[in-house]
Scaffold this active site. Structure first.
Site: not given
Length: 554
Positions: A104, A199, A201, A243, A309
């Site tokens: 997004h 990484r 998302d 992830e 996080h």
């Protein structure tokens, strides 16, 4: 095949530029401050730095609402500052991974603003629209209790737009060829500036087909191969860490049967069962999770973590297991989040019990994969539950007893530093722990150094050794004619533990302790008899310390 499987034996350290160190004096962390702290990370034993989002953003979701993929948010510096940082990291032998947030954008991104204004714009089709509110608009929300729907009406466009996350984060139509091409451009841009990987998302949502007419899950796994191919062409040793909180039966779809998709994934299945093991002193569900996630291509790797996080997501556990973990580590409703997780840092979850903290980190470092450490966890930082949602665990790094914990010289930091109480910067900080040889920081440095000298964990095959004691987890790794053995007592009770040497292997009669002088030799019955203290752990090399002379080439 990539040129160098460096990620197999790396130590990854996750941080937010915003909360690490402020050198500009404006109360917000920046790349200049981060660059000044690289020697600290290098000394700690970190080999790879993972940066949370730092691109231009309104900052409504800690930078995960990106408004410009090709620039640094002015709060953190400039592109020049970023290049100086990656150069300085490379000089110290460290690599840099950055967050790739392409499921997004921010609703303030120029793409979305033009898409709203003009249906004939090419950017209109870069997002997911519907003429009327879909019938299942309330299904699939990611943040229960905070997010009400996955579809929102836009008055300017006079259409509904899809957003898997917050309503200010409209989803990109990642099935669109031009969107896929743009993602490749973004990846190529940052690799040119010194990045060693990403990484990625929310991978399952990135590769999912989206729209009001999509009735069920429909993943486009080949997109992952496209991303990987670009990485190999542009920078042969760059990686993608995904992830993806998915069930083990779909792991190989993300890795690829031949390891041609994602290089790495976070092992959420093991993570959740690890916390159940810590709460219940029962290693059996953890052993099952390890067995379920064991299959992976030779070039692929798991990322092993305790906290990050986000909230500690317990959604894959049974209701009874989840309640057991809540009762142990988050008994107050204010400590829980989204009806599935815990919004706390590790130290307060474990009551700052040094024995339990060492046990937890020992497990993370010795489980099959690459350890991923969250900033501040090496000193046992706490959380600020007065802050909303996940921000409670995203407070500034505590460097010293100086004002604002040495994070900034500004009058007010971007987010309050934890002050007062057991976890305040006055008591928990890097400077004090550096001077204390028995501190958690110095223990962590020694543990990380030893972990990097045990490539069997990252490269080898493993076996959970069976024995009658459910509260003890025993792991053996084999690689290139060498073996290591790890023993963990999950219980608060001391216990006498016996392990037959024959179960360990041909050289199992001699176990050399890698952390202390407490070596173990099998008795006349061929048994290793160990007195394990509460939450005790042992790192053994099978045989003597001449293992390097025995290591085979293949």
């Amino acid at each position: 095949m990539i040129k160098d499987l460096w990620y197999k034996n790396a130590v990854v350290y996750c941080l937010s530029v915003e909360t690490f160190m402020d050198a500009n004096g404006d109360g917000c962390g920046d790349f200049e401050g981060l660059t000044r702290r690289l020697d600290y990370l290098n000394g700690l034993g970190v080999s790879t730095i993972w940066l949370m989002p730092f691109q231009t953003s309104p900052g409504r979701d800690d930078g995960y609402d990106v408004a410009d993929y090709y620039n640094v948010d002015p709060r953190f510096g400039t592109l020049g500052d970023f290049v100086e940082f990656t150069h300085a990291a490379a000089q110290r032998g460290m690599r840099v991974l950055i967050d790739l947030v392409v499921n997004h954008t921010s609703d303030q991104h120029p793409w979305f603003q033009e898409a709203r204004r003009d249906r004939d714009s090419k950017y209109h089709d870069w997002y997911v629209w519907a003429e009327r509110k879909p019938p299942r608009a309330d299904d699939g929300v990611v943040f229960p209790g905070v997010q009400k729907s996955t579809w929102t009406y836009d008055k300017l466009a006079r259409r509904w737009y899809f957003h898997r996350f917050y309503d200010f984060q409209p989803d990109l139509n990642t099935s669109h060829p031009m969107v896929q091409a743009e993602i490749l451009k973004i990846m190529g841009f940052w690799t040119q500036l010194g990045v060693s990987g990403f990484r990625m998302d929310a991978v399952p949502f990135v590769i999912a087909r989206k729209g009001a007419d999509v009735k069920g899950p429909s993943e486009q796994y080949d997109m992952l191969r496209q991303f990987r191919e670009l990485m190999q062409w542009r920078k042969g040793d760059a990686v993608i860490l995904g992830e993806a909180n998915v069930l083990p039966k779909t792991d190989m779809q993300y890795f690829g049967d031949e390891g041609e998709r994602l290089h790495m994934m976070f092992n959420f299945q093991v993570n959740q069962n690890l916390f159940y093991a810590l709460a219940s002193a029962d290693s059996r569900p953890l052993a099952k999770a390890l067995a379920a996630t064991r299959p992976r291509p030779a070039t692929s790797q798991w990322g092993m973590f305790l906290r990050n996080h986000d909230e500690l997501d317990l959604g894959r556990l049974s209701k009874a297991q989840r309640e057991r973990v809540f009762a142990a580590f988050a008994p107050d409703k204010n400590m829980q989040l989204y009806d599935r997780g815990i919004r706390r840092r590790l130290a307060p979850m474990l009551g700052s019990d040094r024995r339990r903290l060492e046990l937890a980190y020992s497990l993370m470092l010795t489980l099959p994969g690459t350890p991923v450490l969250r900033y501040g966890d090496e000193i046992g930082m706490g959380d600020d539950l007065a802050l909303p949602e996940r921000n409670c665990a995203r407070t500034p790094m505590q460097w010293s007893t100086e004002p604002h914990g040495g994070f900034t010289a500004a009058r007010k930091p971007v987010r309050p530093v934890i002050s007062g109480g057991a976890y305040g910067f006055e008591h928990v900080n890097v400077a004090a722990q550096r001077r204390d040889p028995e501190s958690l920081l110095n223990w962590m440095e020694r543990a990380l150094r030893m972990r990097k000298e045990i490539p069997e964990v990252g490269w080898g095959d493993f076996e959970v050794l069976a024995h009658p004691s459910a509260q003890v987890l025993v792991l053996r790794y084999d690689w290139r004619n060498n073996s290591v053995l790890f023993v963990h007592n999950l219980s608060e009770q001391p216990m006498e533990f016996e392990l037959p040497a024959r179960k360990i292997g041909p050289d199992g009669a001699r176990l050399t302790n890698l952390l202390t002088e407490a070596h173990s030799n099998a008795d006349k019955k061929g048994l290793h008899c160990m007195l394990l203290e509460p939450y005790g752990y042992r790192w053994f090399r099978v045989g003597g310390l001449g293992y390097l002379l025995q290591r085979s080439e293949i």
